[in-house]
Write an enzyme that holds these catalytic residues in place. Structure first.
Site, PDB file in Angstrom:
ATOM      1  CE  LYS A 204      -7.291  -0.380   5.274  1.00 55.84           C
ATOM      2  NZ  LYS A 204      -7.848  -0.361   3.903  1.00 55.84           N
TER       3      LYS A 204
ATOM      4  NE  ARG B  89      -3.625  -2.234   2.686  1.00 55.66           N
ATOM      5  CZ  ARG B  89      -3.352  -3.423   3.236  1.00 55.66           C
ATOM      6  NH1 ARG B  89      -2.146  -3.634   3.750  1.00 55.66           N
ATOM      7  NH2 ARG B  89      -4.261  -4.373   3.267  1.00 55.66           N
TER       8      ARG B  89
ATOM      9  NE  ARG C 279      -3.426  -3.696  -1.249  1.00 60.11           N
ATOM     10  CZ  ARG C 279      -2.833  -4.622  -0.508  1.00 60.11           C
ATOM     11  NH1 ARG C 279      -1.523  -4.741  -0.536  1.00 60.11           N
ATOM     12  NH2 ARG C 279      -3.548  -5.426   0.264  1.00 60.11           N
TER      13      ARG C 279
ATOM     14  CE1 TYR D 236      -6.603  -7.954  -7.735  1.00 64.94           C
ATOM     15  CE2 TYR D 236      -7.346  -8.725  -5.590  1.00 64.94           C
ATOM     16  CZ  TYR D 236      -6.870  -7.718  -6.400  1.00 64.94           C
ATOM     17  OH  TYR D 236      -6.667  -6.466  -5.883  1.00 64.94           O
TER      18      TYR D 236
ATOM     19  CG  HIS E 264      -5.972  -8.999   0.646  1.00 62.56           C
ATOM     20  ND1 HIS E 264      -5.014  -8.794  -0.327  1.00 62.56           N
ATOM     21  CD2 HIS E 264      -6.927  -8.060   0.432  1.00 62.56           C
ATOM     22  CE1 HIS E 264      -5.388  -7.791  -1.112  1.00 62.56           C
ATOM     23  NE2 HIS E 264      -6.526  -7.315  -0.665  1.00 62.56           N
TER      24      HIS E 264
END
Length: 380
Positions: free
Chosen positions: A176, A151, A234, A267, A258
């Protein structure tokens, strides 16, 4: 029960709760807006689901001053989520109310996730711009984003003491998601760091969040690239990891950070592109490999000295001319076909279409198909 208006209670929430969150900078702006709305003048214990629904509907109809477009559903969902969290804290910890009116209100439908992909041409334009930019960090940041799927905030907060160039691993101690993550570095990512000049300690990049934001916006304006966010890099990096086909979903999640695999399901459609080749019968694989490369290429067509001129833009010095329009097109087809076959013969990577960098007016561009029987009817 304490009697207090929402605007005053939100200020307490900002100082005691919001300031401790990683997304405080963004949440601060949402709180500032909520305080200024009609909800701000209502007492917390008197706010009903009707008031929240009214706010939702009015907000969805309001205009974003920066974009001159209606406020997105995603923005409203984030604001309602913030309000819901506030009411839970206000009820349980502060005794400002007895319930959470947000829980009974329908949330705007979540928009589909962005699927913006970076084209080869856009990447070339961006890298050329970065190469000539006065700050050499810009190129390293963009390439690093594409190579690591990190990120923007993770890249800008990266420190030299958390990078092992020998093992090619970058450690992110505070992400994050609130967890530590080790990111493997490709050779290209490592080279982007080495070109900056390795140090023992300190931040790798001097860019601030606002600095990279303004630099990114100016770059896209000058390159005339539309609807591309830095965060799309990203998405592009993760897409490329899936397309390589060498990593499974768990391994990609470990790289991208993730926590939920459901976030990566968007994806999985990329895998279908890999299955196309497997669908071909063994005897057809060679034929399919050839036909996959024989696709239309953009060409500029114009008149020069009374002759028709056709330039295939993705190949350097690829130009044909003639007196007869249709014969000139056919000649360009034949030459394009020969060019592609020769690249395949000598085991070169076949040049993909639409990667040219020249600023050619769209009204002068058409597609030349090396396998089409005729172009004349479609070009006139």
């Amino acid at each position: 029960m304490t009697k207090i208006k929402l605007k005053d209670a939100l200020k307490i929430y900002r100082e005691k709760v919001s300031i401790l969150k990683k997304g405080y900078a963004q949440e601060r702006f949402r709180l500032h807006y909520l305080i200024s709305t009609f909800l701000g003048d209502l007492f917390v214990d008197e706010i009903t689901s009707v008031d929240i629904a009214t706010y939702r509907d009015q907000r969805l109809e309001s205009i974003n001053i920066k974009t001159n477009k209606k406020i997105s559903a995603a923005t409203v969902r984030l604001e309602l989520s913030l309000l819901s969290n506030f009411f839970d804290v206000a009820r349980i910890e502060w005794g400002f109310c007895e319930g959470n009116p947000v829980k009974n209100v329908r949330k705007p439908k979540a928009p589909p996730g962005r699927d913006r992909r970076l084209t080869s041409r856009e990447l070339k334009l961006i890298l050329r711009y970065c190469h000539n930019h006065r700050n050499s960090e810009l190129q390293s940041i963009i390439v690093f984003a594409l190579e690591t799927a990190m990120r923007q905030g993770e890249i800008l907060s990266l420190k030299w003491e958390n990078i092992n160039l020998n093992q090619r691993v970058a450690c992110l101690p505070d992400t994050k998601n609130g967890t530590r993550r080790d990111v493997p570095l490709s050779l290209r990512a490592r080279d982007m760091l080495l070109r900056l000049g390795q140090k023992q300690t300190g931040k790798v990049f001097t860019y601030t969040s606002s600095g990279i934001k303004s630099t990114w916006r100016l770059m896209l304006e000058r390159l005339e690239i539309h609807d591309l966010h830095f965060h799309d890099l990203r998405h592009e990096a993760i897409s490329l990891l899936f397309e390589k086909g060498t990593l499974d979903m768990m391994e990609i999640a470990a790289i991208s950070g993730h926590k939920s695999l459901s976030m990566l399901k968007r994806y999985t459609h990329l895998r279908a592109q890999k299955l196309v080749r497997k669908l071909e019968a063994p005897k057809q694989k060679g034929r399919a490999a050839i036909l996959n490369n024989l696709v239309p290429y953009p060409a500029e067509i114009f008149v020069r000295n009374g002759k028709f001129v056709i330039r295939i833009l993705d190949f350097e010095k690829f130009e044909v001319e003639g007196d007869d329009y249709e014969k000139t097109v056919e000649y360009a087809q034949d030459k394009l076909l020969r060019k592609i076959i020769l690249e395949m013969k000598y085991e070169k990577s076949v040049t993909a279409p639409d990667q040219y960098l020249e600023p050619v007016p769209q009204d002068r561009i058409t597609m030349i198909d090396p396998l089409a029987e005729t172009h004349f009817d479609t070009l006139i």
